[in-house]
Design an enzyme around this catalytic site. Structure first.
Site, PDB file in Angstrom:
ATOM      1  N   ASP A   1      21.303  18.822  13.741  1.00 20.13           N
ATOM      2  CA  ASP A   1      20.797  20.178  13.185  1.00 20.13           C
ATOM      3  C   ASP A   1      19.509  20.146  12.335  1.00 20.13           C
ATOM      4  OD1 ASP A   1      22.482  20.690  10.236  1.00 20.13           O
ATOM      5  OD2 ASP A   1      22.128  18.747  11.170  1.00 20.13           O
ATOM      6  N   HIS A   2      18.723  18.803  12.409  1.00 14.77           N
ATOM      7  CA  HIS A   2      17.448  18.777  11.779  1.00 14.77           C
ATOM      8  C   HIS A   2      16.485  18.381  12.500  1.00 14.77           C
ATOM      9  CE1 HIS A   2      18.669  19.839   7.495  1.00 14.77           C
ATOM     10  NE2 HIS A   2      20.126  19.584   7.912  1.00 14.77           N
TER      11      HIS A   2
ATOM     12  N   HIS B   1      20.973  11.522   1.331  1.00 18.18           N
ATOM     13  CA  HIS B   1      22.064  11.913   2.408  1.00 18.18           C
ATOM     14  C   HIS B   1      22.747  11.235   3.439  1.00 18.18           C
ATOM     15  CE1 HIS B   1      23.766  15.283   4.402  1.00 18.18           C
ATOM     16  NE2 HIS B   1      23.096  14.931   5.740  1.00 18.18           N
TER      17      HIS B   1
ATOM     18  N   ASP C   1      18.584  18.029   3.539  1.00 20.68           N
ATOM     19  CA  ASP C   1      19.897  17.800   2.893  1.00 20.68           C
ATOM     20  C   ASP C   1      19.697  16.537   1.844  1.00 20.68           C
ATOM     21  OD1 ASP C   1      20.873  19.529   4.802  1.00 20.68           O
ATOM     22  OD2 ASP C   1      21.905  18.212   6.050  1.00 20.68           O
TER      23      ASP C   1
ATOM     24  N   HIS D   1      25.993  16.604   0.550  1.00 20.59           N
ATOM     25  CA  HIS D   1      25.342  17.711   0.223  1.00 20.59           C
ATOM     26  C   HIS D   1      25.166  17.925  -1.194  1.00 20.59           C
ATOM     27  CE1 HIS D   1      24.284  18.892   4.392  1.00 20.59           C
ATOM     28  NE2 HIS D   1      25.502  18.727   4.720  1.00 20.59           N
TER      29      HIS D   1
ATOM     30  N   HIS E   1      19.802  26.680   4.416  1.00 16.79           N
ATOM     31  CA  HIS E   1      20.659  25.967   4.969  1.00 16.79           C
ATOM     32  C   HIS E   1      21.909  26.295   3.957  1.00 16.79           C
ATOM     33  CE1 HIS E   1      22.981  22.371   5.830  1.00 16.79           C
ATOM     34  NE2 HIS E   1      22.240  21.862   6.761  1.00 16.79           N
TER      35      HIS E   1
END
Length: 824
Positions: A106-107, A190, A211, A428, A450
């Site tokens: 997702d990044h 993270h 994150d 997170h 986010h």
């Protein structure tokens, strides 16, 4: 002439509009020509993804014709083009650099698409571990698309190869210059190689956290704190205002969950991301199996070939791990697990009894984790534990909502009998970490990304409340996708100073205070008195009115107010909502003449509240003098007035209103009727700091005359006793009853109060409402009612946030702190 307070307010307005003080050169006379803010001084931040959502992180920052893209991922809840950020909203050829914080899909998973299928020409930066694992992930991504014959494949092998060719690596704390844009990565804590990017564009400093976690875990250190505070922080809001429990407690709860399923003869499914949290979970399980030899016969399976291959990366980049892992590598490789076996496919589990299986993906959308879930969900002996943040729109989020059935990928309805638990190892930042991180950096601007819309809204209110309580200036923004946040920033400004401000030429270093006005394409600084001469703008007076429900008679209000104020007299004809009579217009000239008479004549008994106010303000020099000293000049006349009013009041109906402190505030009493509603007192005053203070005091007097509900009085007494006895549970229970009583005053008596779970149940306008006071959540099917109750709850929090309450528990209003029983 202006008071110091007014000048300070003008300077604040000027600074807010320009981003800093205005510098004026020496030797200037009547007019000063200068250059002011232009478009290049505007920082624009626009999320193309992760705006009020979790997934497809992609944020653009543009300043002085430079554009930086932070992250470029896909949404796990969608497929194909729908999973991408909103690239069609911008011209990607204008992006100078793409900065990827870490290797989670997702990044980063949209990077090959941008490189191979768009006109993006900028540079791409990652840390060394991120690039190594990114290559493995993208090649697997392409293979999966081929196996599924996916017609919506986002990219192919050539796109990945071109992408890898263009990626540049950067070390932690290394500064790299990209056409004037200075980029420095800091540790984010993270996953392996995760970083925060610190960017300096023409003196404007922006920190993008991605994150991050400020708490170290078993194999990674915590996130760094940049040494130079940034002007803007773009920070994740994944967990909103929710706090994490300590790591040791989470690990104990997790192993207890696993053990319970194994004891009853079931299988444990752990859906995880192949890289990152999976390694943390394996370290926990390996340690637990070593300490509990009775579990030696229970196998642990890792069902990911990618995770197995990526272990070489973890063993290569020992230097980015924490000190404990570095020390462990001195003796042996901690990532060689003696109790973990590799699982090629699900058929290898057909004849296996109790076991633990780590399978991908973490959201149960597809793959082996989905296959095992559908096979095991009907057996109550089995259990699934969600170890990551469950994204909205995924199966992992769905089963956490206490559903009884699920739909398989073939469309079949399956019963959900296996136990479902959740324990977060997602690394997170929670609310305390975010708050402390921003307290240390103290940025004037914070942009939240986010996070789901509701959680972001709560975090925004909490951060703003905390900053206000600490006396800090902090603007917090929570934009949606494609919604731009514009922030002015400039190093210095100049403007044209006109009117009386230019009469005395300022010396070098002097500060010129006034109103900054933009007219056409020019800017000027003018004194408020000159505003009408140089602009078409007009000044105005703000009159405030407030209705206060009260059953007290006007005489009782007067008696109570006379203990606090001098100069209380009746008003017999004042009604702010009555239509003006024609005579009033004809009397304007007469009023102006009277206003110009000497102060001695103005000190006579005023014929109206307005006239009384004017008479007083001429003698006022300070709040104390205005409230006390100004009235003492009228003592003989005031006694006569009061005596006259008392004589007239005997045997006469009660007058409609009162004038407080010589007309600075008026009170009108109205009975209950269809037009005005409940019986109330109407307060009216001209807004300024002194009159606002008087209004607050009058409001307090009126409210104190009303009796408190009996159950509220009992709850307050219980709270005092609990605080005295240092009874933490009693404090929380009493606080809940106080909140319930105050909600009851506004919405009706609560239907139920659950002190153990901190829940208050109400019935509001035929809608059921559950207030979960522990985390300030409101459950209600009616959105309008829910919003009303949330607003009331926030205001109640602020109203009861005294020195003892304010240290009790974080709230949506920003009230937070430590244990109320550890000193006051």
């Amino acid at each position: 002439s202006h008071s110091g307070r007014e000048e300070q307010a003008l300077q604040t307005i000027m600074a807010a509009m320009t981003g800093g003080p205005i510098e004026v050169s020496a030797g200037l006379k009547r007019a000063i020509s200068v250059d002011v803010t232009n478009k290049d001084d505007m920082l624009e931040i626009m999320p193309l993804g992760a705006g009020s959502e979790v997934g497809r992180s992609c944020v653009l920052a543009s300043y002085k014709n430079k554009t930086v893209m932070f992250d470029c991922g896909v949404h796990p809840g969608y497929a194909g083009i729908a999973s991408l950020p909103y690239f069609d909203e911008v011209d990607l050829s204008t992006v100078d650099a793409m900065l990827i914080t870490h290797f989670h899909l997702d990044h980063c998973a949209a990077v090959p698409f941008v490189v191979g299928r768009t006109n993006f020409k900028g540079r791409i930066l990652m840390t060394h571990p991120t690039k190594a694992i990114f290559a493995m992930l993208m090649n697997d991504f392409v293979k999966l698309n081929k196996q599924g014959d996916n017609s919506e494949a986002l990219f192919g092998e050539k796109d990945v190869q071109e992408c890898m060719r263009r990626i540049e690596v950067i070390d932690f704390h290394q500064e790299m210059d990209i056409d004037g844009v200075k980029v420095t990565p800091y540790r984010a804590g993270h996953v392996l190689g995760a970083c925060m990017f610190y960017v300096d564009i023409g003196g404007l400093r922006v920190l993008y956290t991605g994150d991050y976690s400020r708490t170290p875990d078993r194999h990674l250190p915590s996130a760094d704190l940049p040494p130079i505070p940034p002007h803007v922080v773009i920070v994740e809001a994944t967990y909103g205002v929710s706090p994490h429990s300590p790591r040791e407690e989470r690990e104990r709860r997790f192993t207890d969950m696993v053990r319970r399923v194994l004891i009853r003869g079931g299988k444990v499914l752990l859906p995880v991301v192949a890289l990152g949290r999976a390694q943390e979970v394996l370290l926990i399980l390996e340690d637990y199996w070593v300490k509990h030899p009775e579990l030696k016969g229970v196998p642990i399976y890792q069902a990911s070939a990618l995770a197995k291959r990526a272990m070489t990366v973890y063993q290569t980049y020992i230097n980015v791990l924490n000190s404990d892992m570095k020390a462990a590598f001195e003796e042996s490789n901690p990532f060689v697990f003696n109790h973990v076996n590799h699982l090629a496919n699900s058929s290898g589990l057909d004849d296996v009894g109790p076991c633990v299986v780590l399978a991908t993906p973490s959201m149960l959308q597809s793959g082996l984790s989905r296959d095992l879930f559908e096979s095991w969900c009907g057996d109550s002996k089995n259990g699934v534990i969600i170890c990551d943040f469950a994204v909205q729109g995924t199966l992992a989020r769905e089963i956490l909502s206490d559903c009884k059935t699920v739909t398989s990928r073939t469309g079949q309805e399956l019963p959900l009998r296996m136990t479902v638990d959740a324990i977060s190892f997602s690394a997170h930042a929670d609310y305390p970490q975010t708050q402390q991180f921003l307290d240390a950096l103290a940025p004037p601007h914070v942009v939240l990304v986010h996070g789901e819309a509701g959680e972001m809204g709560k975090l925004k209110r909490a951060l703003e409340g905390k900053a206000a309580a600490d006396g800090k200036k902090m603007m917090v923004y929570n934009p949606k996708n494609c919604q731009a946040v514009e922030i002015k920033h400039s190093q210095s400004k100049t403007a044209r100073v006109v009117g009386r401000l230019a009469l005395n030429p300022p010396k070098e270093g002097d500060r010129v205070s006034g109103l900054l006005v933009q007219k056409d394409f020019g800017h000027m600084i003018v004194a408020p008195e000159d505003l009408h001469e140089y602009t078409s703008l007009k000044t105005a007076k703000l009159t405030q009115r407030q209705k206060v429900p009260t059953t007290q008679k006007l005489g009782e209000l007067r008696f109570a107010l006379e203990a606090l104020f001098e100069g209380i007299h009746t008003v017999s004809s004042w009604d702010p909502e009555a239509k003006p009579e024609p005579k009033a217009l004809a009397a304007d000239d007469e009023k102006k003449k009277k206003e110009e008479e000497p102060a001695a004549e103005a000190e006579e008994e005023p014929a109206s509240p307005t006239k009384a106010t004017r008479g007083k303000k001429k003698a006022a020099a300070s709040p104390a003098k205005e409230m006390k000293g100004a009235v003492k000049k009228e003592e003989p006349a005031e006694e006569a007035v009061v005596k006259k009013e008392e004589d007239e009041r005997e045997g006469s109906p009660e007058p409609p209103g009162l004038s407080v402190n010589g007309g600075q505030l008026t009170i009108l009493k109205r009975a209950a009727d269809k037009k005005w509603g409940a019986e109330h007192a109407l307060l009216q005053w001209d807004a300024d700091p002194i009159n606002d203070m008087i209004a607050d005091a009058v409001l307090s007097v009126i409210l104190q005359l009303e009796e408190e509900p009996e159950h509220l009085t009992r709850a307050e007494a219980a709270h005092r006793d609990a605080m005295k006895n240092k009874d933490k549970a009693g404090v929380q229970a009493a606080r809940l009853r106080i909140v319930a009583a105050m909600l009851g005053v506004q919405f009706g008596e609560p239907r139920a109060i659950d002190e153990e779970n901190q829940v208050v149940e109400l019935r509001v306008e035929n809608a059921d409402v559950a207030v979960r006071y522990g985390n300030r959540d409101v459950d209600c099917a009616d959105a309008a009612v829910k919003s009303r109750v949330e607003t009331a709850l926030e205001r109640i929090d602020m109203a009861i946030a005294d020195s003892s309450f304010s240290r009790a528990l974080p709230s949506v209003s920003g009230v937070s702190g430590a244990d109320p029983l550890k000193g006051t």
